[in-house]
Design an enzyme around this catalytic site. Sequence first.
Site, PDB file in Angstrom:
ATOM      1  N   LYS A  24       0.860  -1.185   0.000  1.00 49.93           N
ATOM      2  CA  LYS A  24       0.000   0.000   0.000  1.00 49.93           C
ATOM      3  C   LYS A  24       0.891   1.228   0.000  1.00 49.93           C
ATOM      4  CE  LYS A  24      -3.919   2.065   2.454  1.00 49.93           C
ATOM      5  NZ  LYS A  24      -4.936   1.780   1.449  1.00 49.93           N
ATOM      6  N   GLU A  47      -9.504  -1.298  13.829  1.00 48.92           N
ATOM      7  CA  GLU A  47     -10.084  -0.129  14.494  1.00 48.92           C
ATOM      8  C   GLU A  47      -9.189   0.373  15.624  1.00 48.92           C
ATOM      9  OE1 GLU A  47     -12.536  -3.780  15.857  1.00 48.92           O
ATOM     10  OE2 GLU A  47     -11.293  -3.137  14.156  1.00 48.92           O
ATOM     11  N   HIS A 142       1.841   4.531  28.840  1.00 48.26           N
ATOM     12  CA  HIS A 142       1.292   4.140  27.544  1.00 48.26           C
ATOM     13  C   HIS A 142       2.104   3.020  26.891  1.00 48.26           C
ATOM     14  CE1 HIS A 142       4.372   6.942  25.954  1.00 48.26           C
ATOM     15  NE2 HIS A 142       4.308   6.207  24.858  1.00 48.26           N
ATOM     16  N   ASP A 204      12.197   7.120  16.693  1.00 44.23           N
ATOM     17  CA  ASP A 204      11.031   7.792  17.277  1.00 44.23           C
ATOM     18  C   ASP A 204      11.302   9.286  17.373  1.00 44.23           C
ATOM     19  OD1 ASP A 204       8.642   8.344  18.608  1.00 44.23           O
ATOM     20  OD2 ASP A 204       9.446   7.788  20.572  1.00 44.23           O
ATOM     21  N   LEU A 241      29.682   8.157  13.239  1.00 39.74           N
ATOM     22  CA  LEU A 241      30.891   8.740  12.688  1.00 39.74           C
ATOM     23  C   LEU A 241      31.300   9.953  13.519  1.00 39.74           C
ATOM     24  CD1 LEU A 241      32.705   8.083  10.250  1.00 39.74           C
ATOM     25  CD2 LEU A 241      31.365   9.746   8.929  1.00 39.74           C
ATOM     26  N   LYS A 243      32.782  12.682  12.955  1.00 38.10           N
ATOM     27  CA  LYS A 243      32.513  14.023  12.428  1.00 38.10           C
ATOM     28  C   LYS A 243      31.026  14.381  12.442  1.00 38.10           C
ATOM     29  CE  LYS A 243      32.500  12.665   7.511  1.00 38.10           C
ATOM     30  NZ  LYS A 243      33.174  12.896   6.214  1.00 38.10           N
ATOM     31  N   ARG A 330     -11.360  31.492  25.669  1.00 42.25           N
ATOM     32  CA  ARG A 330      -9.997  31.946  25.973  1.00 42.25           C
ATOM     33  C   ARG A 330      -9.873  32.596  27.356  1.00 42.25           C
ATOM     34  NH1 ARG A 330      -6.129  29.515  22.802  1.00 42.25           N
ATOM     35  NH2 ARG A 330      -4.183  30.644  23.011  1.00 42.25           N
TER      36      ARG A 330
END
Length: 470
Positions: A24, A47, A142, A204, A241, A243, A330
């Site tokens: 896909k 779901e 979680h 992540d 690496l 550098k 607000r």
Amino acid sequence: MEASFNENVSELCSDSVHDRRTSKHIRDNVHGNIYLDRFFLQFVDTEQFQRLRDLKQLGLTDMVYPGAVHSRFEHSLGVYWLADKAINSINTFQGSELGIEPFDIKTVKLAGLLHDVGHGPFSHLFERGFLPQVLKGSKWCHESMSLNMIEYIVDQHHIDIDSECLKTVKEMIVASNKGSQKSMTEKHFLYDIVANGRNGIDVDKFDYIVRDSRACGLGCNFQPERLMDTMRVIDDEICYLAKDYLTIHKLFAARADLHRTVYTHPKVKAIELMVVDVLCKANDYLDISSKIQEPAEYWKLDDSILKSIEISHDQALKEARDLILRIRRRDLYQFCNEFSVPLERLEHFKDITAQDIVCSQGRAGTLKEEDVVVSNVKIDLTRGRNSPFESINFFQDYDSELKFRIEDSRVSHLLPAFYQDMIVRVYSKKPELVDAVSEAFENFQVKEYGRKEQIHATPRKGTRRALYSR
């Protein structure tokens, strides 16, 4: 020229494992084309995974940064794709010597795809703000729910997956947690790709730093492709690496900057504090906290719970509805002031509480604890007060088998000398109490530190200021 060649090799080695006829194709606004093979689609087309579309990656941040409406769904696909690129990059250059097998590639990619499937509503607010208020001493996280949710998905949808593969995927997801187990006696470097418990460098972070920066309209000079193209496994550990030292520094600096300017923005925190109160007031009636016990109920919980409370006519939810109305109009908890904890007090710092502030008001004061909210905000480079580079190994060039650490002072004297900030912010729940809360906050600083640590005076809310502080 070398960078261009490496980029082409990386693309080829990643794309070559996908059969375009059965995959896909998804167009992502960060990584471009993402391909999902049939095996992974079994998890995506459920779901429980599709629920991630209804969890904003940055929770309530879009109330301040309107573009921050991307979801955990997008992020999960991005981490899957970067995990794919990372493992295939290593496999291309070191696959034979490391003994990388199709099993290893599958588990790394699946861990990237499913690492956030157990996330709660409103980003980390659910587990760090709401649950500790209603379940005293709660250790729920979680990541643990992700493990339960994966098993639930496999059982409910009769997904054919080897038990050893499932076990390894779950271990990779919690690999950054202290005391996490690794069933593989070799190839420990595989556990560093999605959730790196050794030094915090993982795909992540690669995804959310770039994705969040773009969504919030901020620049980002960190380039994860550079690290993935040049990293190398030495002694069962992913090394970098020499550098590329400053590229790694940009990773941690970009993360810290996002925490300071986006994730812990004073108004974002004000709204989060209000939503925590909303959920607490609604919990007895809706029994929200009980849903963390069973994946069958938990997967139905997402960001839409706020709208459900808002449009409800139940009298039991009136206080919660009134708070949501304040957010819509607000009329937020008023930010009074903040200070950074002095460096010499960081080691033994204890969270400041509303009681500490109320006890610092004058004798004639009428403040109550329920009038004040304190937010203790910790910002670091992933290793608390220590440099993350203490845990990172480098190599000089591709002809060398020697790994080594690099001290900050050997690279630049412009790098930070300290690696953690603790910021204490105080809010007034009622606009008319701002002056009283601000005065008590100043008194607390003088009593605790011998002087006022805050930099500026208490902000005054006016029509023009309110308009530009949104």
